[in-house]
Design an enzyme around this catalytic site. Structure first.
Site, PDB file in Angstrom:
ATOM      1  N   LYS A 110      21.555  47.038  42.723  1.00  0.00           N
ATOM      2  CA  LYS A 110      21.944  48.443  42.570  1.00  0.00           C
ATOM      3  C   LYS A 110      20.789  49.387  42.894  1.00  0.00           C
ATOM      4  O   LYS A 110      21.001  50.502  43.354  1.00  0.00           O
ATOM      5  CB  LYS A 110      22.492  48.692  41.172  1.00  0.00           C
ATOM      6  CG  LYS A 110      23.836  48.012  40.982  1.00  0.00           C
ATOM      7  CD  LYS A 110      24.642  48.582  39.855  1.00  0.00           C
ATOM      8  CE  LYS A 110      26.030  47.953  39.870  1.00  0.00           C
ATOM      9  NZ  LYS A 110      26.779  48.194  38.640  1.00  0.00           N
ATOM     10  N   LYS A 192      35.595  38.743  51.678  1.00  0.00           N
ATOM     11  CA  LYS A 192      36.341  38.946  50.439  1.00  0.00           C
ATOM     12  C   LYS A 192      37.230  40.194  50.527  1.00  0.00           C
ATOM     13  O   LYS A 192      36.833  41.196  51.117  1.00  0.00           O
ATOM     14  CB  LYS A 192      35.335  39.147  49.291  1.00  0.00           C
ATOM     15  CG  LYS A 192      35.637  38.332  48.060  1.00  0.00           C
ATOM     16  CD  LYS A 192      34.497  38.456  47.074  1.00  0.00           C
ATOM     17  CE  LYS A 192      34.958  39.227  45.849  1.00  0.00           C
ATOM     18  NZ  LYS A 192      33.991  39.212  44.763  1.00  0.00           N
ATOM     19  N   LYS A 195      38.318  46.905  48.291  1.00  0.00           N
ATOM     20  CA  LYS A 195      38.832  48.259  48.470  1.00  0.00           C
ATOM     21  C   LYS A 195      38.086  48.999  49.568  1.00  0.00           C
ATOM     22  O   LYS A 195      38.626  49.875  50.220  1.00  0.00           O
ATOM     23  CB  LYS A 195      38.629  49.048  47.173  1.00  0.00           C
ATOM     24  CG  LYS A 195      39.762  48.947  46.204  1.00  0.00           C
ATOM     25  CD  LYS A 195      39.459  49.775  44.967  1.00  0.00           C
ATOM     26  CE  LYS A 195      38.322  49.165  44.178  1.00  0.00           C
ATOM     27  NZ  LYS A 195      38.181  49.691  42.811  1.00  0.00           N
TER      28      LYS A 195
END
Ligand code: TRP
Length: 325
Positions: A110, A192, A195
């Site tokens: 992150k 994978k 969205k």
């Protein structure tokens, strides 16, 4: 068994999320004491829109209820409504070296993704997660592989705390999703389903029947025409077989036999039927719930009241053992 898991309040979920996590939770609540938490305090450690947050919390709650979480059986609540989560996170933060937090894989990832947003909350994310889990004397934590390291850190923290201050916490265990099946993109079956990828490759849990049909019929398939499972040679059809199998609860072997003399189009048409039959009730339920915001909030309030009793009792014990009471 006491089970706890957390979900970040992000908008729409796809069938990969459903098969990988939600469906398992729905089953677990039958025989266990389940607590499911919408982790809004975790959500604010990465950039977010404050105007969207309440809407996303409602949407997430509705999604889980529509998918089958039953508020009579499970406790469902919002993390920030129980102040003991923040309080225990602070207390646990005092027994964990900074270096261990800096070494966490998710923190490093992150940090790379949002280099201008490396706040102390992001570093302390795993401590808050440990607090979530330990506050409820959790035995099992169903999570994906990416969260396994956090559950292990939680065990380390619990063990250390018990050593230092006397036995206080149960040691939780990870419960990895047992299907292990990764659902891949319909447009790129080596990636994978996500969205953020190609939207045509991703089936939303609440997609309308027409949309499901067009996405499945346009799914990338492989050369040849046999319906056989072989992820290396036939990633496209293997992915569709996996989806078919998980929704119909028929083993892949049985599907291969059933579709032995049929072609890709026959198989896809049948898959469309299976998907619509499984997902249409969820879509209807979601629509109903979105019109009943007061009812949904009442469920969250009730969840809060039940969870709070456990949380308050643990924090009292913790403070006593640490010499704060
Ligand atoms: N970190 C988890 C995720 O990103 C969400 C989470 C927060 C969680 N607290 C938890 C999961 C406690 C399990 C238990 O998915």
């Amino acid at each position: 068994m006491r089970i706890f898991s957390g979900v970040r309040p992000t908008g729409d979920v796809h069938i990969g999320n459903y098969l990988g996590a939600i469906k398992q939770w729905v089953k677990l609540q039958e025989k266990n004491e389940c607590i499911f938490c919408i982790v809004d305090l975790h959500a604010i450690t990465t950039p977010y829109k404050k105007e969207q947050l309440q809407k996303n919390i409602l949407e997430t709650t509705v999604t889980y209820l529509a998918a089958g979480l039953n508020p009579e059986k499970s406790i469902i609540f919002v993390q920030s409504q129980i102040k003991e989560h923040s309080e225990l996170a602070w207390l646990l933060g005092t027994i964990i070296p900074v270096g261990e937090l800096q070494r966490m894989t998710q923190f490093k990832e992150k940090t790379k993704k949002h280099p201008k947003y490396v706040n102390a909350g992001l570093l302390n994310y795993p401590v808050l997660m440990a607090a979530d889990i330990l506050l409820y004397q959790t035995q099992l934590v169903p999570v994906g592989k990416d969260q396994q390291q956090h559950v292990e850190l939680t065990r380390t923290i619990a063990r250390r705390f018990n050593q230092q201050f006397g036995k206080t916490f149960k040691l939780p265990q990870t419960l990895l999703s047992k299907t292990g099946a990764k659902i891949m993109s319909l447009q790129n079956p080596t990636k994978k389903m996500s969205k953020t990828g190609n939207p045509r490759g991703c089936i939303g849990l609440f997609d309308k029947p027409g949309i499901i049909k067009s996405k499945v019929m346009a799914a990338v398939t492989d050369t040849g025409k046999e319906i056989v499972y072989n992820p290396q040679k036939k990633p496209g059809i293997s992915n569709l077989l996996t989806i078919y199998s998980l929704f119909s609860e028929k083993p892949i072997k049985q599907l291969e036999t059933e579709f032995k003399d049929q072609d890709y189009v026959d198989f896809k048409e049948s898959l469309v039927k299976v998907l619509i039959k499984s997902l249409e009730p969820l879509r209807q339920k979601r629509k109903e719930l979105l019109d009943r915001e007061v009812y949904v909030n009442e469920i969250l309030n009730q969840g809060k009241r039940k969870a709070e009793i456990i949380a308050q009792s643990t924090i009292k014990e913790v403070k006593k053992n640490m010499g704060l009471l």
